[in-house]
Design an enzyme around this catalytic site. Sequence first.
Site, PDB file in Angstrom:
ATOM      1  CG  ASP A  84       2.768 -73.006  26.837  1.00 48.24           C
ATOM      2  OD1 ASP A  84       3.390 -73.063  28.036  1.00 48.24           O
ATOM      3  OD2 ASP A  84       2.799 -74.047  26.022  1.00 48.24           O
ATOM      4  CE1 TYR A 134       3.476 -79.003  42.610  1.00 49.49           C
ATOM      5  CE2 TYR A 134       3.971 -79.810  44.713  1.00 49.49           C
ATOM      6  CZ  TYR A 134       3.498 -79.078  43.932  1.00 49.49           C
ATOM      7  OH  TYR A 134       2.513 -77.994  44.333  1.00 49.49           O
ATOM      8  CE  LYS A 176       4.617 -75.892  42.688  1.00 50.11           C
ATOM      9  NZ  LYS A 176       4.235 -74.397  41.950  1.00 50.11           N
ATOM     10  CB  THR A 188      -7.152 -77.507  42.850  1.00 51.20           C
ATOM     11  OG1 THR A 188      -6.049 -78.382  42.367  1.00 51.20           O
ATOM     12  CG2 THR A 188      -6.865 -76.418  43.897  1.00 51.20           C
TER      13      THR A 188
END
Length: 277
Positions: free
Chosen positions: A69, A173, A177, A208
């Site tokens: 992890d 998100y 980033k 994905t």
Amino acid sequence: MTVRSQPLAGGIAFITGGARGLGNAVAVSFAKDGATGIALVDIQDEQTFLEGRTAVEKYNCKCITIRADVTKEEEVERAVRTAVAAFGRIDYAANFAGIAGPFGKTWETDYDAWNRPQQINAGGTFLCMKHQLKQMMKQDPIKGENGRVSQRGSIVNCASINSMLSVAGARSYTASKHAVVGMTKAAALEAREHGIRVNAVSPGFIMTQLLGNDLAAAVASGKIESPWKPQEERQGRKASPDEIGDVVVLLSTPRMSLVNGHNLVIDGGFSINGGNN
């Protein structure tokens, strides 16, 4: 004068998020380009690890899997030690462990849910770089071409076009980033005196399994409208994971010896398409 004939990426690669998706595409690209050993680091189940390892081993590359992890420092440190015990060194690291969600409006998002991508995408990248750099600093440089500055190691972090842009509903998100790119730049300046380069890549819209699941759940719940088709149109076409993998390999190799602290966009022109067509 000698024509280049050696493998592009001979050496050892350590890839987080490597059991599936973009991370596995990176691993396969390293195998295709001559890596002698690859460590796939992930938290996935045994079947996913098996599929990821099998995809790499098709190219006659030794591959090990390590369950870790990336948000837990002791597990990251153990993963690095395990890879070095198996292969002796780490020449290339690619940090692709990450999550996409949660999606939704800022005023409707729980703080703990917002913070999860920070812990994995940003915090995990930090912990991985920390221990990858400590290992790379101890090892001898890769033998390069005559006259070329030697390289002791290379790290490529997975950012996103959301490291420069954003879309409504993706504030967590996007923040994570942006953090990845900032850390990449700082680490690049710190590591260059040790012969180590640190860069990032910013993929565009590549579907994905993980992203598809998160996106489908968000659309089904009414939190966002599906953005995929218009975004792919702005990108110019569909993209495939192997296109990301090949860029990461090239960016990792000593042939890119002067490229450091860069965020390489891989989006078919999406981010420069002001006409949105």
